[in-house]
Write a protein that holds these residues in place. Structure first.
Motif, mmCIF file in Angstrom:
data_model
loop_
_atom_site.group_PDB
_atom_site.id
_atom_site.type_symbol
_atom_site.label_atom_id
_atom_site.label_comp_id
_atom_site.label_asym_id
_atom_site.label_seq_id
_atom_site.Cartn_x
_atom_site.Cartn_y
_atom_site.Cartn_z
ATOM 1 N N GLY A 262 16.636 0.555 11.053
ATOM 2 C CA GLY A 262 17.307 -0.546 10.391
ATOM 3 C C GLY A 262 16.371 -1.621 9.878
ATOM 4 N N ALA A 263 15.088 -1.546 10.239
ATOM 5 C CA ALA A 263 14.137 -2.557 9.778
ATOM 6 C C ALA A 263 13.850 -2.381 8.295
ATOM 7 C CB ALA A 263 12.842 -2.468 10.585
ATOM 8 N N LEU A 264 13.600 -3.480 7.620
ATOM 9 C CA LEU A 264 13.266 -3.467 6.204
ATOM 10 C C LEU A 264 11.810 -3.821 5.951
ATOM 11 C CD1 LEU A 264 16.462 -5.071 4.651
ATOM 12 C CD2 LEU A 264 15.541 -2.818 4.114
ATOM 13 N N VAL A 265 11.019 -3.923 7.027
ATOM 14 C CA VAL A 265 9.615 -4.287 6.917
ATOM 15 C C VAL A 265 8.798 -3.325 7.758
ATOM 16 C CG1 VAL A 265 7.875 -6.061 7.326
ATOM 17 C CG2 VAL A 265 10.144 -6.722 6.519
ATOM 18 N N VAL A 266 7.666 -2.843 7.193
ATOM 19 C CA VAL A 266 6.704 -2.028 7.932
ATOM 20 C C VAL A 266 5.383 -2.782 7.919
ATOM 21 C CG1 VAL A 266 5.430 0.130 8.011
ATOM 22 C CG2 VAL A 266 7.844 0.143 7.390
ATOM 23 N N TYR A 267 4.901 -3.154 9.088
ATOM 24 C CA TYR A 267 3.656 -3.906 9.193
ATOM 25 C C TYR A 267 2.474 -2.938 9.190
ATOM 26 C CZ TYR A 267 6.619 -7.852 10.384
ATOM 27 O OH TYR A 267 7.562 -8.836 10.339
ATOM 28 N N CYS A 268 1.537 -3.164 8.247
ATOM 29 C CA CYS A 268 0.396 -2.268 8.100
ATOM 30 C C CYS A 268 -0.679 -2.965 7.272
ATOM 31 C CB CYS A 268 0.833 -0.959 7.426
ATOM 32 S SG CYS A 268 1.488 -1.207 5.757
ATOM 33 N N ASP A 269 -1.809 -2.298 7.123
ATOM 34 C CA ASP A 269 -2.909 -2.785 6.296
ATOM 35 C C ASP A 269 -2.756 -2.164 4.912
ATOM 36 O OD1 ASP A 269 -5.203 -3.665 5.160
ATOM 37 O OD2 ASP A 269 -6.580 -2.722 6.580
ATOM 38 N N THR A 270 -2.584 -2.981 3.890
ATOM 39 C CA THR A 270 -2.342 -2.470 2.547
ATOM 40 C C THR A 270 -3.559 -2.549 1.631
ATOM 41 O OG1 THR A 270 -1.563 -4.634 1.779
ATOM 42 C CG2 THR A 270 0.084 -3.134 2.723
ATOM 43 N N ALA A 271 -4.682 -3.076 2.106
ATOM 44 C CA ALA A 271 -5.852 -3.268 1.249
ATOM 45 C C ALA A 271 -6.470 -1.931 0.854
ATOM 46 C CB ALA A 271 -6.892 -4.130 1.971
ATOM 47 N N HIS A 272 -6.733 -1.768 -0.440
ATOM 48 C CA HIS A 272 -7.421 -0.599 -1.004
ATOM 49 C C HIS A 272 -6.721 0.709 -0.637
ATOM 50 C CE1 HIS A 272 -10.487 -3.414 -2.117
ATOM 51 N NE2 HIS A 272 -10.831 -3.662 -0.871
ATOM 52 N N ARG A 273 -5.417 0.684 -0.664
ATOM 53 C CA ARG A 273 -4.632 1.905 -0.477
ATOM 54 C C ARG A 273 -3.631 2.004 -1.623
ATOM 55 N NH1 ARG A 273 -5.700 3.431 4.994
ATOM 56 N NH2 ARG A 273 -6.207 1.655 6.319
ATOM 57 N N ASN A 274 -3.144 3.220 -1.852
ATOM 58 C CA ASN A 274 -2.272 3.470 -2.999
ATOM 59 C C ASN A 274 -0.812 3.113 -2.719
ATOM 60 O OD1 ASN A 274 -4.282 4.360 -4.702
ATOM 61 N ND2 ASN A 274 -4.077 6.489 -4.101
ATOM 62 N N PHE A 275 -0.576 1.995 -2.062
ATOM 63 C CA PHE A 275 0.787 1.489 -1.930
ATOM 64 C C PHE A 275 1.150 0.785 -3.229
ATOM 65 C CE2 PHE A 275 -0.490 1.375 2.670
ATOM 66 C CZ PHE A 275 0.416 2.332 3.097
ATOM 67 N N ARG A 276 2.293 1.159 -3.793
ATOM 68 C CA ARG A 276 2.747 0.566 -5.045
ATOM 69 C C ARG A 276 4.237 0.280 -4.955
ATOM 70 N NH1 ARG A 276 -1.930 0.690 -5.184
ATOM 71 N NH2 ARG A 276 -3.367 1.393 -6.827
ATOM 72 N N ALA A 277 4.679 -0.786 -5.610
ATOM 73 C CA ALA A 277 6.108 -1.096 -5.660
ATOM 74 C C ALA A 277 6.859 0.028 -6.372
ATOM 75 C CB ALA A 277 6.326 -2.424 -6.374
ATOM 76 N N ASN A 278 8.050 0.328 -5.856
ATOM 77 C CA ASN A 278 8.906 1.395 -6.385
ATOM 78 C C ASN A 278 8.296 2.777 -6.183
ATOM 79 O OD1 ASN A 278 10.804 -0.527 -7.400
ATOM 80 N ND2 ASN A 278 9.464 -0.853 -9.166
ATOM 81 N N ARG A 279 7.327 2.891 -5.290
ATOM 82 C CA ARG A 279 6.733 4.175 -4.964
ATOM 83 C C ARG A 279 7.040 4.511 -3.506
ATOM 84 N NH1 ARG A 279 2.790 5.385 -8.900
ATOM 85 N NH2 ARG A 279 3.674 4.647 -10.853
ATOM 86 N N LEU A 280 6.458 5.589 -3.017
ATOM 87 C CA LEU A 280 6.823 6.133 -1.721
ATOM 88 C C LEU A 280 5.709 5.974 -0.695
ATOM 89 C CD1 LEU A 280 8.401 9.487 -2.968
ATOM 90 C CD2 LEU A 280 9.592 7.366 -2.430
ATOM 91 N N ALA A 281 6.099 6.073 0.553
ATOM 92 C CA ALA A 281 5.177 6.183 1.682
ATOM 93 C C ALA A 281 5.844 7.085 2.711
ATOM 94 C CB ALA A 281 4.846 4.819 2.268
ATOM 95 N N ILE A 282 5.035 7.672 3.582
ATOM 96 C CA ILE A 282 5.552 8.635 4.559
ATOM 97 C C ILE A 282 5.134 8.214 5.963
ATOM 98 C CG2 ILE A 282 5.400 11.019 5.385
ATOM 99 C CD1 ILE A 282 5.184 11.936 2.542
#
Length: 565
Positions: A262-282
């Motif tokens: 039910g959480a809407l937030v995932v805490y992680c390190d996003t620097a220099h990784r291919n996280f993009r808005a409207n994209r996916l993560a696993i």
């Protein structure tokens, strides 16, 4: 003086004679206040009034123009909101709310809901036929399941007797490619640009990039056993030609905190990784079957904001990777090690653009940036050249070869050994700026090409070097006109050779285009290297990820000299 009969009305404000009326009224004689005195004329006779409507008249046509208003825009039709649902990538079950409004001023009957495809459920209201009162609105829940065709483009119809409302649903169903990578062999990542190169007989080039973003492919070895092997075998059978959500294995990390369903937030390190808005993560657990594909709404430095709540709870230490949609290039070949374990190699082609910041080196020499970072020479690097040779051969006499460009275009092999995400991101930014073979850059040989023999005095423009045949063979030759002088104090100088002479059999004297401000001793010089203006020899760049992006990666390319002057 004549006598006038008059009536003075009481003021509504002061309940008395109105003071604002002219004082001349006071000159009248015989004032009569309300009620009025008897009229000087005959009394009006009152009687009952009869109704004679409707009155018949002679009709005649009237010309007019009908003006439309908002009423004509909204009423007397069926409205559906929204009329188009763009789901994007469907990695988990999604539910959308749709409302249908009877904007007629009379009741209407919904006869049916047609063209519902497999993998979509419509609920929330009784089954048709269903009565809508005048101006009534009803809501339905549209559930899009993960089971169904890979590509979704359907039009659902709410059918009324004389009207209909259409809902279009588009999206792509995907499943997570969550099998664990065998890191005993590196994961290969290939970036492929496409450059159109028009080359003249003299070696001058016109280069045009044909892709806004490179095509990316990932290659990895998988070690499969027990239930994961069974799942892989059946998934390749039923879904092998469809779309997967593929994690960037080299950019994986492990969650430092627990995340509840039910959480809407995932805490992680996003620097220099291919996280993009409207994209996916696993998110991946201890096995292939424990995974969840999430869609990213926005990105902050220390967290991901999700579009939809987490379906499962994830413990501390869960593997998180940015992901992209991809398809398998060819059916993987399974190597059977036992009845329970198999090994395979897969190549997956990313089916969406993966953008990245572009950055060229800041050092500029003669209008082009300089790559002044020494290559990794832990393995042998090759160096050669090629010529534009025109061959004339009639097969009976001797063949005639003509060097149309009258120049040797250098070929340099160059390698990087990268440690950490920052270095990998910087190199990737260089390739994105070069855009494959399109743009040129200065590349030193990083070799001891010239040996300084005598002191270079301050304010001089000459260099005495050990005889090496430069005057005879290399003067004014392509890729041999510019030099990089690396000093032991950390200073690097760049000069262009304008002329050269042989002083004797031991020394050649070179004249450069600008003076040396300080004296330079031979012992102060680490090396003097030739500079070549180069581009990538081809549009493909390959990274070998020994482990994830916090670790080690290798990259090797070949540079080709170009003629720009």
């Amino acid at each position: 003086m004549a006598n006038l009969n008059c009536l003075i009305l009481s003021s509504p404000l002061f309940n008395d004679k109105n003071p604002n009326i002219s004082l001349d009224l006071d000159q009248f004689i015989s004032e009569y206040w309300y009620p009025s005195h008897e009229s000087l004329v005959s009394e009006i006779l009152f009687s009952n009034v009869s109704n004679f409507y409707p009155v018949e008249v002679d009709s005649y046509p009237i010309q007019f123009v009908h003006r439309y208003s908002y009423f004509n825009d909204y009423y007397n039709r069926i409205h559906i909101t929204p009329s188009h649902i763009e789901l994007g990538n469907i990695a988990s079950e999604q539910t959308e709310n749709v409302t249908v409004w009877n904007a007629y001023l009379v009741p209407k009957t919904l006869l049916s809901i047609d063209d519902i495809p497999d993998g979509i459920n419509v609920a929330g209201q009784p089954n048709p036929p269903l009565n809508f009162t005048a101006l009534q609105e009803r809501a339905w829940d549209i559930s899009i399941l993960t089971d169904g065709p890979s590509s979704l483009d359907s039009a659902l119809t709410w059918q009324f007797a004389e009207d209909a409302a259409n809902l279009r649903i588009t999206g792509t169903r995907i499943i997570a490619f969550a099998w664990l990578v065998d890191w005993s062999k590196p994961v290969k990542e290939t970036l492929q640009w496409l450059t159109d190169i028009l080359q003249s007989s003299t070696g001058h080039e016109q280069r045009r990039n044909l892709r806004l973003a490179p095509r990316i492919s990932l290659e990895a070895d998988l070690l499969l056993f027990d239930q994961e092997r069974q799942f892989f075998d059946l998934a390749m059978l039923g879904w092998g030609a469809k779309t997967f959500a593929v994690p960037f294995w080299n950019q994986q990390q492990w969650l430092s905190t627990e995340h509840n369903a039910g959480a809407l937030v995932v805490y992680c390190d996003t620097a220099h990784r291919n996280f993009r808005a409207n994209r996916l993560a696993i998110l991946r657990g201890e096995s292939t079957l424990e995974n969840e594909t999430i869609e990213i709404e926005s990105i902050l430095n220390d967290r991901l904001i999700l579009k939809r709540p987490l379906i499962q709870s994830w413990a501390k230490g869960t593997c998180l990777s940015p992901a992209a949609t991809a398809q398998i290039e060819s059916a993987p070949q399974l190597i059977k090690r036992s009845d329970r374990m198999m090994r395979t190699h897969v190549t997956l082609n990313i089916t969406e653009a993966v953008d990245h910041a572009a950055a060229l080196p800041e050092l500029i020499y003669r209008d082009f940036p300089v790559l002044d970072q020494a290559p990794n020479e832990s393995e042998d690097l090759t160096h050669s050249h090629e010529r534009l040779l025109h061959l004339l051969d009639n097969s009976t006499g001797f063949a005639l070869r003509t060097d149309t460009a009258k120049a040797a275009f250098q070929l340099y092999q160059y390698a990087w050994l990268l440690s950490g995400r920052q270095q990998q991101a910087d190199l990737r930014a260089l390739f994105y700026a070069l855009r494959g073979s399109q743009k040129a850059i200065w590349l030193p040989t990083f070799s001891d090409d010239l040996t300084l023999k005598n002191i270079i005095t301050a304010n001089s423009q000459t260099i005495d070097v050990a005889w090496c045949g430069y005057t005879r063979f290399a003067l004014n030759q392509l890729s041999r006109q510019d030099i990089q002088i690396t000093l032991r104090n950390g200073t690097t100088l760049y000069r262009r050779i304008t002329s050269a002479t042989e002083v004797d059999t031991q020394i050649e004297r070179l004249v450069v285009d600008s003076i040396f401000t300080d004296q330079i001793n031979p012992s102060d010089v680490i090396r003097i290297s030739f500079l070549s203006l180069c581009r990538l020899s081809n549009d493909a760049v390959e990274f070998e990820h020994i482990n994830d992006s916090d670790g080690i990666a290798k990259c090797s390319v070949t540079w080709r000299g170009v003629r720009e002057e």
